[in-house]
Design a protein around this motif. Structure first.
Motif, short mmCIF file in Angstrom:
data_model
loop_
_atom_site.label_atom_id
_atom_site.label_comp_id
_atom_site.label_asym_id
_atom_site.label_seq_id
_atom_site.Cartn_x
_atom_site.Cartn_y
_atom_site.Cartn_z
N MET A 138 0.52 -1.30 -0.26
CA MET A 138 -0.21 -0.02 0.29
C MET A 138 0.70 0.99 -0.04
O MET A 138 0.60 2.05 -0.66
CB MET A 138 -0.95 -0.21 1.11
N LYS A 139 1.88 1.40 1.00
CA LYS A 139 3.18 2.58 0.88
C LYS A 139 3.39 2.98 -0.08
O LYS A 139 3.11 3.97 -1.25
CB LYS A 139 3.87 2.26 1.68
N ASN A 140 3.61 1.65 -0.81
CA ASN A 140 4.85 2.06 -2.35
C ASN A 140 4.14 2.80 -3.12
O ASN A 140 4.60 3.30 -3.95
CB ASN A 140 5.74 0.25 -2.65
N LEU A 141 3.03 1.38 -3.12
CA LEU A 141 2.07 1.63 -4.13
C LEU A 141 1.56 3.48 -4.49
O LEU A 141 1.33 3.99 -5.70
CB LEU A 141 0.67 0.65 -4.97
N SER A 142 1.37 3.50 -3.45
CA SER A 142 0.94 5.02 -3.33
C SER A 142 1.94 6.50 -3.54
O SER A 142 1.73 6.80 -3.41
CB SER A 142 -0.10 5.36 -1.41
N ASP A 143 2.73 5.96 -3.20
CA ASP A 143 4.48 6.34 -3.27
C ASP A 143 4.25 6.86 -4.50
O ASP A 143 5.11 7.81 -4.98
CB ASP A 143 5.31 5.80 -2.34
N GLU A 144 4.79 5.72 -5.81
CA GLU A 144 4.86 5.44 -6.51
C GLU A 144 3.73 6.50 -7.58
O GLU A 144 3.83 6.69 -8.38
CB GLU A 144 4.35 3.79 -7.14
N LEU A 145 2.76 6.65 -6.98
CA LEU A 145 1.34 7.16 -8.11
C LEU A 145 0.75 8.35 -7.05
O LEU A 145 0.24 9.06 -8.01
CB LEU A 145 0.62 6.24 -7.91
N GLY A 146 1.88 8.81 -6.25
CA GLY A 146 1.30 9.92 -5.26
C GLY A 146 0.08 10.28 -5.28
O GLY A 146 -0.91 10.92 -5.18
N MET A 147 -0.96 9.01 -4.99
CA MET A 147 -2.86 9.25 -4.85
C MET A 147 -3.21 7.83 -4.00
O MET A 147 -2.20 7.21 -3.01
CB MET A 147 -3.38 8.81 -6.48
N LYS A 148 -4.56 8.44 -3.83
CA LYS A 148 -4.85 7.34 -2.50
C LYS A 148 -4.82 6.34 -2.42
O LYS A 148 -5.48 5.88 -4.37
CB LYS A 148 -5.39 7.90 -1.46
N VAL A 149 -4.35 5.08 -1.84
CA VAL A 149 -4.14 3.53 -2.57
C VAL A 149 -5.76 3.04 -1.32
O VAL A 149 -4.88 2.92 -0.23
CB VAL A 149 -2.91 3.00 -2.88
N ILE A 150 -6.08 2.36 -1.68
CA ILE A 150 -7.01 1.67 -0.31
C ILE A 150 -7.40 0.16 -0.76
O ILE A 150 -7.07 -0.28 -2.61
CB ILE A 150 -8.47 1.90 -0.20
N ASP A 151 -7.36 -0.55 -0.63
CA ASP A 151 -7.83 -1.92 -0.69
C ASP A 151 -9.68 -2.51 -0.61
O ASP A 151 -10.00 -1.82 -0.26
CB ASP A 151 -7.10 -3.13 -0.54
N ARG A 152 -9.44 -3.82 -0.88
CA ARG A 152 -10.68 -4.23 -0.84
C ARG A 152 -11.81 -4.33 0.15
O ARG A 152 -12.92 -4.05 0.53
CB ARG A 152 -11.10 -5.69 -1.59
N THR A 153 -10.92 -4.88 1.56
CA THR A 153 -11.16 -4.27 2.99
C THR A 153 -11.02 -3.12 3.31
O THR A 153 -12.47 -2.82 3.37
CB THR A 153 -9.68 -5.21 3.94
N VAL A 154 -10.22 -2.22 3.12
CA VAL A 154 -10.29 -0.70 3.08
C VAL A 154 -12.41 -0.45 2.61
O VAL A 154 -12.76 0.38 3.06
CB VAL A 154 -9.99 -0.28 3.27
#
Length: 420
Positions: A98-114
């Motif tokens: 979650m952290k790495n993907l958010s840092d790479e994209l510069g946007m909020k990242v959530i998953d199905r559980t959230v």
């Protein structure tokens, strides 16, 4: 009327977050397109606007970023073109992913559980439901604190931050553990109250029917049709979360209790199953399971499998099951749908009432199959015992004779020693 000069008018309608959906197909047989369709419905329920969707085929999830670098670039380009606010991943991400993907994209990242936790937070109404949601949120967040870094502050407001569990994500682990302990204690007291109510229902020997099924299959509509329960019924996933128990007296005089339960879903988060276990286990104390299936859904077979798999996870097996194939008003062909796991089936429309009388007849037949037939003459000074039969069983014949009251009836097995 002319608009006054110098006055600005603004659209005060709440702006929906724009979301891109993302899934990884690892070739395990999962229908990824279908799963993304469901994720889109979940996003809409959470009041997000879906502006794009992507699937990457891989042998396994990327351990650091869930998807590969090429797909990350594709998501970034799509986000820029669609002005997306967030990325919703169809699988539960690790804190590092979650952290790495958010840092790479510069946007909020959530998953199905959230996303599902957010919907539960928005829809919980009772005190117990709100506590259960907060507990599930805290358990999830506790396991995702380490290594999340900037993504915690990037979440800001909106989807993923709502509800009774809206504690600051940067909160100390010890504080989260203390809060979880407090919630567990409160829920434990509520569970005790629920157990008292179960014991009272059991002592009264009134048959209890637990309505189970996939989310949005029509369970709330059906309990409203049967008992005028007044349960919220909407065409959206997880419209209702709170358990409702209502009674019905059939034309034959049989009293039945119906209990509505929270809907099941593919990839139902384990944090939710754990937090809602006491509520979900209502089905375990029922005499019969009434399995409601949305027959108009082309994926009804897969949804039925999810329901039975979840029941198995809750150790709820071995009970009589009547499957109600719902929405026959939409597609009459659903009458051909089978459920090999059920003892019987019936086609209904919870919306119009079609087939509901047959459903009740079949439920009574299952109830009566466990009843014991008695034929007895009660002395007149024991006339009060007939009241037990009326409340707990079915009084089929009652004739006053010189030697007493002749009775032919069906009663629960435990009534034998009470009636002598």
């Amino acid at each position: 009327m002319p608009v006054s000069e110098g006055k600005a008018f603004f659209d005060t309608e709440k702006q929906k977050e724009k979301a891109i959906l993302l899934a990884v197909d690892i070739g395990d047989g999962t229908d990824v397109d279908a799963s993304l369709d469901e994720l889109e419905e979940l996003a809409k329920t959470a009041e997000a606007e879906v502006v794009g969707r992507l699937i990457q085929a891989r042998d396994a999830f990327h351990p650091a970023t869930y998807i590969g670098k090429g797909k990350i670039d594709e998501v970034r380009d799509m986000a820029a073109f669609t002005e997306a606010d967030m990325l919703i991943c169809d699988d539960e991400l690790s804190p590092a992913q979650m952290k790495n993907l958010s840092d790479e994209l510069g946007m909020k990242v959530i998953d199905r559980t959230v996303l599902i936790l957010d919907i539960f937070a928005a829809h919980a109404r009772t005190g117990e439901g709100k506590l259960q949601v907060e507990l599930a949120q805290l358990r999830y967040r506790s396991s995702h604190l380490i290594g999340m870094g900037k993504v915690l502050s990037r979440l800001g407001g909106g989807i993923g931050t709502r509800g009774p569990g809206e504690t600051k994500l940067e909160v100390d682990r010890r504080q989260i553990r203390d809060r979880i302990s407090t919630l567990n204690a409160k829920l434990k007291d509520m569970v005790k109250n629920r157990e008292v109510m179960r014991a009272e229902r059991s002592e009264a020997s009134i048959p209890t029917i637990a309505i189970v099924g996939y989310t949005n299959a029509g369970k709330s509509t059906l309990i409203n049709r049967l008992t005028d329960a007044g349960v919220l019924s909407e065409d959206k996933l997880f419209a209702t979360l709170d358990t409702t128990t209502r009674s019905l007296v059939t034309e034959s005089g049989q009293k039945i209790l119906f209990t509505d339960t929270v809907g099941f879903i593919h990839k139902l988060p384990h944090t939710l199953i754990k937090a809602f276990r006491s509520t979900l286990e209502e089905a375990g104390y029922a005499d019969i399971l009434l399995h409601v299936v949305d027959g108009s859904n082309p994926r009804h077979e897969e949804q039925m499998k999810v329901v039975y798999a979840t029941l198995k996870e809750l150790d709820i097996e071995g009970k009589p099951v009547l499957t109600a194939i719902n929405k026959c008003d939409i597609n009459p062909l659903i009458k051909d749908i089978k459920d090999p796991m059920a003892d019987d089936r019936v086609c209904i429309s919870a919306k119009t009432g079609e087939g509901v009388d047959e459903l009740l007849e079949k439920l009574e037949a299952i109830i009566n199959s466990s009843m014991i037939d008695i034929e007895k003459v009660f002395p007149f000074d024991q006339a009060g015992r007939l009241q037990y039969i009326r409340q707990k069983g079915q009084l089929l014949e009652e004739t006053y004779r010189e030697d007493g009251i002749y009775v032919r009836a069906k009663i629960p097995p435990e009534g034998l020693h009470l009636l002598g």
